[in-house]
Design an enzyme around this catalytic site. Structure first.
Site, PDB file in Angstrom:
ATOM      1  N   ASP A  61      -7.415  -6.260   3.549  1.00 52.81           N
ATOM      2  CA  ASP A  61      -6.553  -5.081   3.880  1.00 52.81           C
ATOM      3  C   ASP A  61      -6.563  -4.547   5.080  1.00 52.81           C
ATOM      4  OD1 ASP A  61      -5.476  -2.536   3.066  1.00 52.81           O
ATOM      5  OD2 ASP A  61      -7.140  -1.928   1.766  1.00 52.81           O
TER       6      ASP A  61
ATOM      7  N   MET B  10     -12.043  -5.482   4.380  1.00 49.89           N
ATOM      8  CA  MET B  10     -11.448  -4.680   5.074  1.00 49.89           C
ATOM      9  C   MET B  10     -11.164  -5.457   6.635  1.00 49.89           C
ATOM     10  SD  MET B  10     -10.441  -1.748   3.866  1.00 49.89           S
ATOM     11  CE  MET B  10      -9.690  -1.360   5.178  1.00 49.89           C
TER      12      MET B  10
ATOM     13  N   MET C 181      -8.923   8.483  -0.356  1.00 52.81           N
ATOM     14  CA  MET C 181      -9.691   8.876   0.886  1.00 52.81           C
ATOM     15  C   MET C 181      -9.995  10.306   1.000  1.00 52.81           C
ATOM     16  SD  MET C 181      -7.486   7.234   4.108  1.00 52.81           S
ATOM     17  CE  MET C 181      -6.927   5.691   3.880  1.00 52.81           C
TER      18      MET C 181
ATOM     19  N   HIS D 168      -1.118  -0.858  -4.528  1.00 53.96           N
ATOM     20  CA  HIS D 168      -2.574  -0.690  -3.699  1.00 53.96           C
ATOM     21  C   HIS D 168      -2.497   0.726  -3.590  1.00 53.96           C
ATOM     22  CE1 HIS D 168      -6.112  -1.697  -1.833  1.00 53.96           C
ATOM     23  NE2 HIS D 168      -5.669  -0.914  -0.757  1.00 53.96           N
TER      24      HIS D 168
ATOM     25  N   HIS E 207      -8.193   1.706  -4.502  1.00 52.31           N
ATOM     26  CA  HIS E 207      -9.174   1.377  -3.589  1.00 52.31           C
ATOM     27  C   HIS E 207      -9.659   2.864  -3.126  1.00 52.31           C
ATOM     28  CE1 HIS E 207      -9.861  -0.118   1.125  1.00 52.31           C
ATOM     29  NE2 HIS E 207     -10.956   0.276   0.457  1.00 52.31           N
TER      30      HIS E 207
ATOM     31  N   SER F 172       0.825  -1.138  -0.080  1.00 55.06           N
ATOM     32  CA  SER F 172       0.033  -0.144  -0.101  1.00 55.06           C
ATOM     33  C   SER F 172       0.805   1.242  -0.117  1.00 55.06           C
ATOM     34  CB  SER F 172      -0.843   0.058   1.262  1.00 55.06           C
ATOM     35  OG  SER F 172      -1.676   1.159   1.483  1.00 55.06           O
TER      36      SER F 172
ATOM     37  N   MET G 217     -11.846   4.938  -0.971  1.00 56.46           N
ATOM     38  CA  MET G 217     -12.867   5.286   0.186  1.00 56.46           C
ATOM     39  C   MET G 217     -13.448   6.554  -0.033  1.00 56.46           C
ATOM     40  SD  MET G 217     -10.068   3.434   2.485  1.00 56.46           S
ATOM     41  CE  MET G 217      -8.576   3.590   1.110  1.00 56.46           C
TER      42      MET G 217
ATOM     43  N   ASP H  72      -4.716   3.791  -2.016  1.00 56.77           N
ATOM     44  CA  ASP H  72      -5.687   4.159  -1.068  1.00 56.77           C
ATOM     45  C   ASP H  72      -6.249   5.732  -1.410  1.00 56.77           C
ATOM     46  OD1 ASP H  72      -6.106   1.750   0.516  1.00 56.77           O
ATOM     47  OD2 ASP H  72      -4.048   2.241   1.035  1.00 56.77           O
TER      48      ASP H  72
ATOM     49  N   PHE I 164      -7.094   4.657   7.949  1.00 62.11           N
ATOM     50  CA  PHE I 164      -5.647   4.747   8.319  1.00 62.11           C
ATOM     51  C   PHE I 164      -4.692   3.659   8.181  1.00 62.11           C
ATOM     52  CE2 PHE I 164      -8.628   7.671  10.755  1.00 62.11           C
ATOM     53  CZ  PHE I 164      -8.014   8.798  10.618  1.00 62.11           C
TER      54      PHE I 164
HETATM   55  C1  DX5 Z   1      -6.930   1.437   5.165  1.00 59.66           C
HETATM   56  C2  DX5 Z   1      -6.270   1.309   3.722  1.00 59.66           C
HETATM   57  C3  DX5 Z   1      -5.220   0.178   3.794  1.00 59.66           C
HETATM   58  C4  DX5 Z   1      -3.821   0.640   4.394  1.00 59.66           C
HETATM   59  C5  DX5 Z   1      -3.374  -0.657   5.155  1.00 59.66           C
HETATM   60  O1  DX5 Z   1      -7.932   2.299   5.067  1.00 59.66           O
HETATM   61  O2  DX5 Z   1      -7.229   0.751   2.974  1.00 59.66           O
HETATM   62  O3  DX5 Z   1      -4.768  -0.128   2.423  1.00 59.66           O
HETATM   63  O4  DX5 Z   1      -2.899   1.424   3.826  1.00 59.66           O
HETATM   64  O5  DX5 Z   1      -2.221  -0.216   5.874  1.00 59.66           O
HETATM   65  P1  DX5 Z   1      -1.693  -1.528   6.953  1.00 59.66           P
HETATM   66  O6  DX5 Z   1      -1.335  -2.416   6.361  1.00 59.66           O
HETATM   67  O7  DX5 Z   1      -0.442  -0.224   7.596  1.00 59.66           O
HETATM   68  O8  DX5 Z   1      -2.677  -1.838   7.873  1.00 59.66           O
HETATM   69 ZN    ZN Z   2      -6.920   0.018   0.936  1.00 59.28          ZN
END
Ligand code: DX5
Ligand code: ZN
Length: 216
Positions: A175, A137, A37, A33, A66, A8, A68, A35, A143
């Site tokens: 994830d 998830m 947000m 990956h 991904h 990620s 969010m 993310d 986070f």
């Molecule tokens: C959280 C994200 C994840 C995050 C995972 O909302 O979707 O992809 O980056 O991070 P770790 O592996 O540190 O939990």
């Molecule tokens: Zn993610």
């Protein structure tokens, strides 16, 4: 299939993004990956389309995006143009999921749905055939660096059962809180793709850590 590893980017050093992208290119990782947000669906803001375009310039592997964010339909074409190969939206953020999934596929991307920790697998019963990926998830989204939620194993087993019964080709991605300890258990439960942020980037040798996860 041998499980895939998707580091990620959220946990990368944003001031050295190109360096971290090259590390992933040269490692045993399978996907990037990414993310996104929006500060509305989740209580955090990460980065958006210009940053994804910059990543795409250097990334030599599948771009797994991904989202969010609320109302993802507004940006499907933009994410395609930014370089997404796989686009995953949250079940909890979409009122017309079937339409959203068809729109992602119409843009030539693979389509995924993500479920929050409290959302049961059963809600996918009538859409599983249309999916390329389901992202479970294993922490509350928003986070990196949170602890893995143990109830995830049960959900993987339930999802594997739903996929097998329906004849769906969806892969199962996990994830949040993935590390070398839960890695073998996740794979044994039926996970196909493991996302790892902090465990990779906070380690001394990220490339070696990716290798450990790939061979767990
Ligand atoms: C959280 C994200 C994840 C995050 C995972 O909302 O979707 O992809 O980056 O991070 P770790 O592996 O540190 O939990
Ligand atoms: Zn993610």
């Amino acid at each position: 299939m041998k499980h895939l590893i998707a580091p990620s980017i959220l946990a990368a050093d944003f001031a050295n993004l190109q360096r971290d992208i090259e590390m992933i290119n040269n490692s045993e990782a399978d996907w990037f990956h990414i993310d996104v947000m929006d500060g509305v669906f989740v209580p955090n803001i990460s980065f958006g389309i210009p940053v994804i375009k910059a990543i795409k310039k250097h990334a030599k592997k599948t771009m797994d995006v991904h989202l969010m964010i609320v109302d993802p339909d507004r940006y499907i074409t933009d994410f395609k143009n930014a370089g997404a190969d796989i686009l995953t939206v949250h079940y909890e953020a979409c009122s017309h999921l079937h339409r959203t999934i068809q729109a992602i596929k119409a843009e030539g991307m693979q389509a995924g749905i993500s479920l929050n920790p409290h959302t049961p697998i059963a809600v996918l019963e009538d859409i599983i055939q249309d999916l390329d990926l389901v992202l479970i998830m294993s922490v509350n989204p928003g986070f990196g660096g949170q602890s893995f939620i143990e109830n995830t194993y049960k959900k993987i087993i339930q999802l594997r059962d739903l996929i097998d019964k329906s004849g769906s080709k969806a892969v199962i991605e996990i994830d949040g809180g993935v590390n070398a300890t839960n890695c073998p258990k996740l794979v044994a439960a039926g996970a196909d793709v493991l996302v790892a942020g902090s465990f990779v980037f906070k380690s001394e040798n990220p490339s070696e850590t990716i290798k450990v996860l790939k061979h767990c």
